[in-house]
Design an enzyme around this catalytic site. Sequence first.
Site, PDB file in Angstrom:
ATOM      1  N   ASP A 310       0.819  -1.212   0.000  1.00  0.00           N
ATOM      2  CA  ASP A 310       0.000   0.000   0.000  1.00  0.00           C
ATOM      3  C   ASP A 310       0.853   1.263   0.000  1.00  0.00           C
ATOM      4  OD1 ASP A 310      -2.946  -0.873   2.018  1.00  0.00           O
ATOM      5  OD2 ASP A 310      -2.084  -1.771   0.225  1.00  0.00           O
ATOM      6  N   ASP A 311       0.196   2.359  -0.388  1.00  0.00           N
ATOM      7  CA  ASP A 311       0.669   3.738  -0.203  1.00  0.00           C
ATOM      8  C   ASP A 311       1.734   4.181  -1.193  1.00  0.00           C
ATOM      9  OD1 ASP A 311      -1.070   3.658   1.890  1.00  0.00           O
ATOM     10  OD2 ASP A 311       0.444   3.743   3.472  1.00  0.00           O
ATOM     11  N   HIS A 361      -6.020   2.904  -4.268  1.00  0.00           N
ATOM     12  CA  HIS A 361      -5.951   3.146  -2.819  1.00  0.00           C
ATOM     13  C   HIS A 361      -6.390   4.576  -2.501  1.00  0.00           C
ATOM     14  CE1 HIS A 361      -4.973   1.896   1.165  1.00  0.00           C
ATOM     15  NE2 HIS A 361      -3.862   2.606   1.305  1.00  0.00           N
ATOM     16  N   HIS A 365      -5.534   9.213   0.396  1.00  0.00           N
ATOM     17  CA  HIS A 365      -5.525   8.414   1.625  1.00  0.00           C
ATOM     18  C   HIS A 365      -6.463   8.963   2.701  1.00  0.00           C
ATOM     19  CE1 HIS A 365      -3.801   5.647   4.665  1.00  0.00           C
ATOM     20  NE2 HIS A 365      -3.380   4.964   3.612  1.00  0.00           N
ATOM     21  N   HIS A 452       3.720  -2.387   3.033  1.00  0.00           N
ATOM     22  CA  HIS A 452       3.806  -1.049   2.461  1.00  0.00           C
ATOM     23  C   HIS A 452       5.169  -0.882   1.797  1.00  0.00           C
ATOM     24  CE1 HIS A 452       0.834  -0.899   5.694  1.00  0.00           C
ATOM     25  NE2 HIS A 452       0.251   0.098   5.037  1.00  0.00           N
TER      26      HIS A 452
END
Length: 492
Positions: A310-311, A361, A365, A452
């Site tokens: 993620d991210d 995603h 965020h 991540h």
Amino acid sequence: MFKRRLLIGTLLMSVLSMTACGGAETSGPHGAEEAKSMLTTGKYEKKKEHEETSAEQSVSGAEDMNIISYTEENDKKVVAMYYPEFQQQNIDEQLDEFKTSKLNIFNELIKSEDVSKDFAPQLNMTFDANLLAENIYALQFVIDTYISEDTVFKETEIVMINTGTDSLLTEESLFSKNLNSREHLYNTLLGTMKTDLSIAPYLNEEKLRSWVLDEANNFSNVRFTDNIMEFTFEQGEIAADAAGKPAIEIPLTELLAAMPDAITQLIDGEYIEPSEDMPEEAAAEEEQKPAVYEIRELDKNLKMAALTFDDGPDNILTPRVLSLLKAHDARATFFLLGTKVNLFPATVEQTIDAGHEVGNHTWSHKDLTTISFNEITEEIVRTNEIIAETANIQPVIYRAPFGANTDAVDQYVPMTEVNWDIDTEDWLTHDPVQINQMIKNNISDGDIVLMHDVHDMTVESLDEMLQYLTDEGYELVTVSEILYYKNEVRAE
């Protein structure tokens, strides 16, 4: 630079219904006698297209088609075969060979079969020529063989040709054999049948799936009418007998994703015609629609795990992750933030080129449970758009930031939501030992793992993790693959 969208049209050739048996319901001596008055023995007759076809054939390219009739009639057999001629050497030679091969099969068959002296075996071949796009024809041949009054063989075969290149698309069937294409065909048929009240109550979805996935299926039940594909099934083939012979119609445009690229690129895409001020190679390129991740064909009995990151993307750490994945022959899924895609587009392209899957995603965020419908839509749509613009890929999965989601949020996001089975807590511990221990203590077949690709220690933990999972017999796959093979869910 001149761009032109290819036409999607259908040319239905009204070939004379001169059957050697006087029609499908007629057989025996009467049919043979009727054929005698219709056929010319052992010679070719060329009939110009305009004499045989309707005004619909004014579609571009049709004026160059002739219809050839090959006929034979004697005491031992009656043959009437019709096929097209395009005044192109390679295509015409191969179509003549196609006709000859069917005739040879018939001749061998009547030698081996116990043929009645009172009945002359009959071979009848007719065709429809369907103009799918400029220069691209689907020739649908129907071959009826009558060995006796009670023995009839029926066959339908589709031959794809490109008159622009004087070639047969010999490697292409009407529908592609890869898993994604067949799944699209299945879902399209299923969706249409479920809305048809004459079919839906009796439909057997497993039978339909088996029919679609059968590699030997030549789709002989398909017919073309204008821009429509008609599917007609035998009684009991994909539904209970009470449904009779189910028949449905589906627009051609809804089935393009199930057809081979060599065909769909010519039918549905745009192409740039050559001009004096541009290279010929560039002129041949087509603008591509965003693709979706293509699921590989895997053994569903293998142990599988899906690593997710993620991210990202991160222009320093993500390439290191990609390098480690490549070294261990592993696939993974990256849930991207739109803001970072905008910053590091080359890293996204590198990820796609390496065969990995990307998901949405959100743009920035935000916790989706705390913002309005309009804000949720903007977070998702902007990210999908920037990914498609950057890498020509359309995500079909998304992960809510913090895993924070509700049913109310789900109704606003028309994508498959993906959470996780194991949180490595790399974001909390920043410790490679603890990250790997979390995997070793908890991993099982079918698990989705959360990590991540924006933390140094996550990258530091990855080589050991990949080696451990490989040694334990895990196939490292993408999220869409694990959903498909372990949960029988198709992400969309």
